[in-house]
Scaffold this active site. Sequence first.
Site, short mmCIF file in Angstrom:
data_model
loop_
_atom_site.label_atom_id
_atom_site.label_comp_id
_atom_site.label_asym_id
_atom_site.label_seq_id
_atom_site.Cartn_x
_atom_site.Cartn_y
_atom_site.Cartn_z
N TYR A 28 34.43 42.50 47.76
CA TYR A 28 35.65 41.68 47.68
C TYR A 28 36.48 42.21 46.51
O TYR A 28 35.94 42.79 45.56
CB TYR A 28 35.29 40.21 47.47
CG TYR A 28 34.75 39.54 48.73
CD1 TYR A 28 33.48 39.83 49.19
CD2 TYR A 28 35.51 38.62 49.44
CE1 TYR A 28 32.97 39.23 50.34
CE2 TYR A 28 35.02 38.00 50.58
CZ TYR A 28 33.75 38.31 51.03
OH TYR A 28 33.26 37.71 52.16
N GLU A 29 37.78 42.00 46.59
CA GLU A 29 38.64 42.66 45.61
C GLU A 29 38.47 42.14 44.19
O GLU A 29 38.96 42.73 43.25
CB GLU A 29 40.09 42.62 46.04
CG GLU A 29 40.70 41.24 46.07
CD GLU A 29 42.09 41.29 46.67
OE1 GLU A 29 42.19 41.24 47.90
OE2 GLU A 29 43.05 41.40 45.92
#
Lengths: 257, 296
Positions: free
Chosen positions: A50-51
Amino acid sequence: MTDFTPTEMMTIAAARALKNDDVCFVGIGAPSAACNLARLTHAPQITLIYESGTLQTRPNVLPLSIGDGELCDTALTTVSVPEMFRYWLQGGRITIGFLGGAQIDRFANLNTTVVGSYDAPKVRLPGGGGAPEIATNCGEIFITMAQSPRSFVAGLPFVTSMGHGRTGRERRDMGIKTKGPTRLITDLCVFEPDPETKEMSVVSIHPGVTREKIQENTGWPVRYAAEVVATPAPTAQELEVLRDIQARTKKAHGGSQ
Amino acid sequence: MKNKLVSLEAALAPVQSGATLAIGGSLLRRQPNAAVRELIRRGVKDLTLLTWATTTATDMLAAAGAVRRWEGIYAGMFSHGLAPNFRRGVQSGAITVRDFSECAIVARFRAAAAGLAFMPVRSLLGSDMATRNPEQIRPMACPFTGDKLHAVAAAEADFTIIHGYAGDRYGNVQWPVVRDSDDIDQLMASGARRLIVTVEKIIPHEQVKAQPTLTYIPGQWVEAIVEVPHGAHPVACDSLYDEDEEHLRLYLDHAKTPDSMGSYLDRYVRTPRTHDEYLQASGAAARLPSLSVQQG
């Protein structure tokens, strides 16, 4: 056949596109559900990122945001956001980027910025976040979005993240080496880019969906690949695992998502 | 070492109308909301904001008519939808917007921190963020390979305002964990000209020295440090308190029209003279025990 909703079909079709050895950059919402469904079914070794910098995360419930503590707690490690963008994304270490958006066009360009003109918009949307670099830097892009005439539009007011560009030739012209959108999974069907023109063309139609219905929900004349197949209906196992994680999520977050 | 511990009023006094502010936090976490309320109380206007994923900080300033221009990656209310006051400001033409991607804004702060006028990025190829902003995003060819890139201009803020966890009176600021996630506050701090940090707690210098790996912002960078417990309210400060959903709903109810938003600002921002009075007025003080994550 087991009963299922169009959204469940979309999530399951998206999950099927992922492989065990993929390193996948995951967006919140529909992409996140699909990626975790893949991990909990046929792709247990998939690397989800996930970013927010969480690497190899294995959430037990679906996160509400990229910064959800669940992601950190179940990750191999967490790197800082600038490090994630500098070295993981720009460094070319991600094979699949999974995106959604407010609007899409026939070359799979995405808009999450404005409806109307940029300087005096009809609706100001939140903005692109990290989608532009996900679109250019990941090996290939999967997009998952529910179809409607408002979201599948003939012309985008603003290209937030480039798919295959306004003419289908931009990626090559700009020297971009990644593939761009290779699959667009909707609640009605699956699109893939035409090998020559790069226009997104229907390759698979979900159970119970007609070509008329696809056209009614698409703002441009829909093209079909030479061979169009029927999307296999969700299996009992796929539905069970998906509903299970969504029930756990609902319980953990008190009803939202 | 110089004592940099001051009041919120004193810390923000140098910020004048027309300034460019870099504002920290990400989504519903560590928005420097107490500092923002102080700026609104003072009637500062005509600001240019540089942000990461911004929510309440930008939306409140927009409600007060204090924003002339916004540059960032995201402005919304996250799980609560669009940012109503920001949206009204942009749609009416009062706020000029220039969008950036995450890599692009990171590159802008890295350039500022490195003393460079720009940093190259590959991210904006094909994005209208570049075509609509020739002033700050310019096409360039890689000098080695000839590849198409964009140069993004350094993020030159007059002031940088962030809300942190703990610090000492000399401005050394610590994060509770070695790797924090989600925001770019430490990067913003490293590129700041004048850095103002509010923290949940001022701790003794000896305590800072005892865990040097947690000190992310050295006091040399800091102009002023202020102790503001619950300074991110109504959003969260990880490891200490969660977002105040009840107050966020109240905020969004008021935000439906400019008139009712005006009464929100009068009641919760302009009338309370201090942050403590705000916590009382907003009902936060009564709810704080239930928002605490100490038990979690």
